[in-house]
Design an enzyme around this catalytic site. Structure first.
Site, PDB file in Angstrom:
ATOM      1  CB  ALA A  11      -0.939  -0.016   1.214  1.00  0.00           C
ATOM      2  CB  SER A  38       8.507  -2.907  -3.103  1.00  0.00           C
ATOM      3  OG  SER A  38       7.939  -1.640  -2.959  1.00  0.00           O
ATOM      4  CB  CYS A  42       1.434 -13.887  -1.473  1.00  0.00           C
ATOM      5  SG  CYS A  42       0.174 -12.801  -0.776  1.00  0.00           S
ATOM      6  CB  VAL A  80       6.239   5.394  13.028  1.00  0.00           C
ATOM      7  CG1 VAL A  80       5.233   6.411  13.560  1.00  0.00           C
ATOM      8  CG2 VAL A  80       6.943   5.936  11.793  1.00  0.00           C
ATOM      9  CE1 TYR A 423     -16.282 -26.312 -25.822  1.00  0.00           C
ATOM     10  CE2 TYR A 423     -16.871 -25.316 -27.937  1.00  0.00           C
ATOM     11  CZ  TYR A 423     -16.655 -26.445 -27.156  1.00  0.00           C
ATOM     12  OH  TYR A 423     -16.806 -27.699 -27.696  1.00  0.00           O
TER      13      TYR A 423
END
Length: 442
Positions: A11, A38, A42, A80, A423
């Site tokens: 994000a 970055s 996953c 932070v 298809y």
């Protein structure tokens, strides 16, 4: 304009790049508590078993790329600890030295992601207990499991199943320990049974309905004591979920939901002027439930980051929301869901109908077809699609994506029959499995 972004992954950096593209005068500083920017979280389970060669391969861009190519002040090892929204100052400490720092902002994005939930019980301090969320987590697990035989995974969701497969592939004995009666709690039970069968086929032990009491051992964990019995183990991976990484916010001005997620409007603005939030630390509007939700996924984080960055740079955009799509691989089966499961439909009070059928992914006469168990849920009166769950072999991803588009546009079963889907016998039948399911109900 001075932009500050807390968080250097999906994000945060999606937002930074949008600001870079749309505000030529932007002064952008990003603050990351670790070393890495970055990267694809996953992909980390697949580093464990070697399908991905190293953690280096999941890194999309390094901090120096943002600094040198895009003139973004991408700082590492900046933790932070406080946001002063009155004075518009972010403060914290250098992660390694604990020396303080502070930085002023005109506009702020909080994109701190989520952190692993850890069991709070006796023995938690023992060595040999890990979770998987970051590159350092992955490298620690790889180093420590080399000489162990039995690994116990606490939890059977997305990460738990992916880690179970990865560890099994490198020859470990794997046990999944659950508090509930099934893996993949996002699925209905009849589909989860297919995953149980796949686990047993690969000699993975699953223990259901156990209440964890304590870890046992002296220095290194040697077992888990539950309310029923003791399970010996050489290593533990906790995979019981994640929670928003927002502990540094007091919640008085930047409003938080009960689970700690930051409340945002469609422009990803928080309840404080000039402060935005996106990704796994923020709430996500669920189009199916028509309310704020929390389903932390990388796809959503990137989308929300993009929208937040545009709005911060003065380009008005809204986040359209999610329908709840997800997919994962577990050995030879693919597990997919989009929309609502039956439990969620009942909780929302919908008058619904459902159908569960086993279908083939391609034309029945073409060799190599694979079965998939499909469950479709729809509103009883309007026949509007509410959810789709599939467990099977090849082609699950295609049908889940068709379902996701249908849900986004609130399509009815009759409208599914009009979709012009591709298809040819090696890829599909003349009526796609999703269309076949809908056709049977009309």
């Amino acid at each position: 304009m001075k932009y500050v972004i807390i968080g250097g992954d999906a994000a945060g950096m999606s937002a930074a790049m949008e600001i870079y593209r749309h505000d030529p005068q932007a002064d952008i500083t990003t603050l990351e508590s670790g070393h890495n920017y970055s990267y694809g979280q996953c992909g980390l389970p697949y580093v464990i078993d070697g399908r991905i060669g190293s953690t280096e391969e999941v890194i999309a861009r390094r901090p120096e790329v943002f600094r040198d190519k895009y003139n973004i002040d991408a700082r590492t090892m900046h933790t932070v600890t406080n946001v002063d929204t009155d004075r518009q100052i972010v403060s914290g400490v250098f992660t390694n030295t604990r020396e303080p720092f502070s930085i002023q902002y005109d506009k702020l994005l909080i994109a701190t992601g989520a952190k692993s939930v850890k069991l709070k019980m006796e023995g938690r301090e023992l060595k040999g207990i890990r979770s998987l969320k970051s590159i350092p987590d992955t490298e620690a697990i790889i180093g420590e499991v080399k000489n162990v035989e039995q690994v116990t995974i606490v939890g059977g969701g997305y990460i738990g199943l992916e880690i179970a497969e990865a560890l099994s592939e490198i020859g470990k004995k794997v046990r999944i320990l659950l508090r509930s009666g099934q893996v993949a709690s996002f699925l209905d039970s009849e589909l989860a049974k297919k995953i149980h069968e796949e686990a047993y086929k690969h000699q993975i032990e699953i223990v259901f309905n156990e209440e964890m009491v304590r870890y046992t051992g002296t220095d290194w964990v040697d077992g888990i004591q539950t309310s029923k019995e003791h399970y010996p183990t050489d290593f533990v991976i906790e995979a019981i979920g994640v929670q928003p990484n927002t502990d540094f916010l007091d919640g008085d001005k930047i409003e938080l939901a009960k689970n700690g997620a930051i409340r945002v409007n469609p422009h990803l603005e928080t309840t404080v002027k000039n402060v935005y939030a996106a990704g796994d630390c923020a709430q996500h509007f669920n189009r199916m439930k028509q309310r704020a939700d929390y389903i932390p996924l990388g796809t959503t984080a990137n989308k929300q980051g993009r929208i937040a960055g545009l709005n911060m740079a003065g380009v008005a955009e809204t986040f359209a929301g999610i329908v709840g799509s997800s997919i994962l691989k577990f050995f030879d089966v693919t597990i997919g869901k989009t929309g609502l499961n039956e439990k969620e439909v009942k909780e929302l009070g919908f008058d619904y109908e459902e159908s569960t059928k086993e279908v083939t992914n391609i034309s029945s006469y073409y060799p190599g077809g694979e079965d998939m168990l499909v469950k479709m849920i729809w509103k009883k009166d309007s026949k509007r699609l509410l959810g789709l769950q599939i467990v099977g072999g090849a082609g699950v991803d295609k049908r889940i994506d068709v379902g996701a588009v249908a849900l986004f546009h609130q399509m009815r079963l009759r409208e599914l029959l009009d979709l012009d889907l591709s298809y040819a016998p090696p890829f599909n039948s003349v009526w796609d499995p999703v269309q076949k399911m809908a056709k049977r109900q009309l």
